[in-house]
Enzyme design. Structure first.
Site, PDB file in Angstrom:
ATOM      1  CG  ASP A 111      51.525  44.421  65.794  1.00 39.97           C
ATOM      2  OD1 ASP A 111      52.117  43.462  66.292  1.00 39.97           O
ATOM      3  OD2 ASP A 111      51.739  45.598  66.123  1.00 39.97           O
TER       4      ASP A 111
ATOM      5  CB  SER B  56      44.399  44.581  61.164  1.00 37.96           C
ATOM      6  OG  SER B  56      44.688  45.219  62.384  1.00 37.96           O
ATOM      7  NE  ARG B  57      49.678  38.355  62.253  1.00 35.37           N
ATOM      8  CZ  ARG B  57      50.691  38.709  61.476  1.00 35.37           C
ATOM      9  NH1 ARG B  57      51.428  39.735  61.809  1.00 35.37           N
ATOM     10  NH2 ARG B  57      50.964  38.042  60.378  1.00 35.37           N
ATOM     11  CB  VAL B  58      45.185  45.440  66.401  1.00 30.95           C
ATOM     12  CG1 VAL B  58      44.354  46.253  67.373  1.00 30.95           C
ATOM     13  CG2 VAL B  58      46.645  45.449  66.829  1.00 30.95           C
TER      14      VAL B  58
END
Length: 509
Positions: A347, A372-374
């Site tokens: 992620d 950061s894909r969050v």
């Protein structure tokens, strides 16, 4: 006398129980380099454990028409052709329990730290059950229904990560870079920062030198981190099969704690060596080689491992596993086979650059390539507020820095952005083994983004930062209280921190 003998014989006969025990037995027909070819085990399962006549264990990996390819988990030099091999009927599993916390174990769960056997009784830092369970090292990842979106942060104590590339509980964030750029240092700092954060840590060492592992263990011990950490080690001198199963053993331990509703941080150091160990095993088993001689299922090797990291919803216990896999690149090439595979599974990634490391910018995180894909979902509100403008400042600085080398006539706003960027880079530098508390980071970044550091000389930024944190902790009690309790400051806290920063600035020389 004879009657007595007859009676006792009758009793013996009546009590005799003939138990028929069926065993699947095969024979070794070939053994070499940690691999055994076995015949006679026609109905064995994939990943089933087998035992050799000398006591060594193995795992069935190749199921062929006439033979079974077995990887030997131990010393293969004592196994010879013609030896008996018994199928156990069990998939490879390892002992797990609360008492494993604070120990160094091998991938089979046996202690290797010289502190004796792992007891099934007695409390530990994790506080829970008092018996050892057995968990299979291979397991299907939790389904979508059992999962919950990532929303709670993992505080790493590293300013550049917590502010710009935040990691959340249940996330998989790759740490990638060339050798000697500080990948392990980030992982160890993150473990050290989990003290009193209610997090169990599992550090999986794959193919590392024993001397390096001992240094890491000593560092964690000195920082009080072994009280909540388990180390799983497959050393450089161990056979390749142990390096292959090590990360799966680590995540089995992590799953034990997750199922108790606990949050777990697991570090795989590193998956490049894991892929190489699997390639070695696969080539010895005569599996067809693909790109870069890796077998065709090398993507599945890592995806089935990393998908086991997740955050469970309350109905399914509410625990989480956060994974920080490490990948070593060659000459910064993130487009190679294994790096691209793992980037596509995770992620986000933290990219460490050699050039930055040698310039003295440490941790050497390239903010442009890292993501950061969050994102902000894994940050508290206060951090999100101060970090939003920081990303912009650094992005503008990177663009203008290259441009400024060629042009000497820069307007005032461009100069101002360049100066702010220089100070941002300086603030984000950090010494190894010195994680920073979240509230201290917020104070520093608040002062930076609001322009309070713009006229502080770059060489004095570190002194200013240290002094400000000490001064604010003594004098900005309301601000600190608000951040700790509600994760955000109010107008009252804003006014207080503004006055504290201004007062400190007047006294700073």
């Amino acid at each position: 006398m004879s009657n007595h003998i007859v009676e006792s014989l009758k009793k013996e006969i009546e009590g005799f129980n003939l138990a028929i025990k069926a065993e699947k037995v095969g024979k070794v027909i070939e053994v070499f380099d940690g691999i055994a070819k076995v015949s006679g085990l026609s109905d064995i399962k994939s990943s089933e454990m087998v035992t050799f006549s000398n006591g060594e264990t193995g795992v069935a990996l190749n199921l062929e028409e006439d033979t079974v390819g077995v990887i030997i988990l131990g010393d293969f030099s004592k196994i010879k052709e013609g030896d008996e091999v018994k199928a156990t009927g069990k998939i490879l599993e390892i002992p797990v329990g609360d008492t494993i916390v604070g120990r160094v174990v091998n991938p089979l769960g046996a202690p290797i730290d010289g502190k004796g056997a792992i007891s099934a009784k007695g409390g530990s830092a994790s506080g829970g059950k008092a018996s050892l369970s057995y968990y299979p090292i291979e397991r299907v990842a939790p389904g979508v229904i059992t999962r919950q979106s990532v929303s709670e942060p993992v505080a790493t104590g590293i300013k550049v990560i917590d502010a710009i590339i935040p990691i959340g509980r249940g996330q998989r964030e790759l740490i990638i870079g060339d050798r000697q750029t500080g990948k392990t240092a980030i992982a160890i700092d993150t473990i050290l920062n989990q003290k009193s954060q209610n997090m169990i840590c599992v550090y999986v060492s794959i193919g590392q030198k024993d001397s390096k592992l001992r240094k890491i263990e000593a560092r964690l011990e000195a920082g009080g981190a072994m009280a909540y950490t388990v180390i799983v080690s497959a050393g450089a001198s161990e056979p390749a099969p142990l390096s292959y199963i090590a990360p799966y053993a680590g995540v089995a331990i992590a799953e034990y704690f997750m199922e108790q509703g606990k949050d777990v941080l697991i570090i795989y150091d590193d998956l490049s060596k894991h892929a190489v160990a699997y390639r070695e095993i696969s080539l010895l088993l005569r599996r067809p080689p693909g790109r870069e001689a890796f077998p065709g299922d090398v993507f599945y090797l890592h995806s089935r491992l990393l998908e086991r990291a997740c955050r469970r919803n309350k109905k399914y216990g509410g625990g989480s596993i956060t994974a920080l896999p490490i990948i070593e690149t060659q000459a910064g090439d993130i487009s190679a086979y294994i790096p691209t595979n793992v980037i596509s599974i995770t992620d986000g990634q933290i990219f460490l650059e050699t050039d930055l490391f040698y310039k003295g910018i440490r941790p050497a995180v390239n903010v442009g390539f890292s993501v950061s894909r969050v994102g902000g979902n894994a940050q508290i509100k206060a951090m999100k507020k101060v970090a939003g403008t920081l990303k912009l400042d650094l992005a503008q600085y990177r663009e203008l820095e290259a441009f400024a080398q060629f042009g000497s006539d820069l307007d005032e706003s461009t100069k101002k952005q360049l100066e702010r960027g220089k100070r941002a880079v300086e603030v984000l530098k950090q010494l190894q083994y010195s994680p920073v508390k979240t509230e201290h980071q917020i104070v520093t970044l608040h002062a930076l983004t609001k322009g309070y550091m713009d006229d502080v000389p770059v060489e004095k930024i570190k002194a200013f930062e240290k002094g400000l944190v000490d001064y604010s902790e003594r004098n900005a009690k309301t601000f600190y209280k608000e951040i700790k309790e509600s994760k955000m400051w109010t107008d009252k806290g804003e006014a207080e921190i503004k006055k504290v920063i201004e007062d400190f600035k007047k006294s700073f020389q």
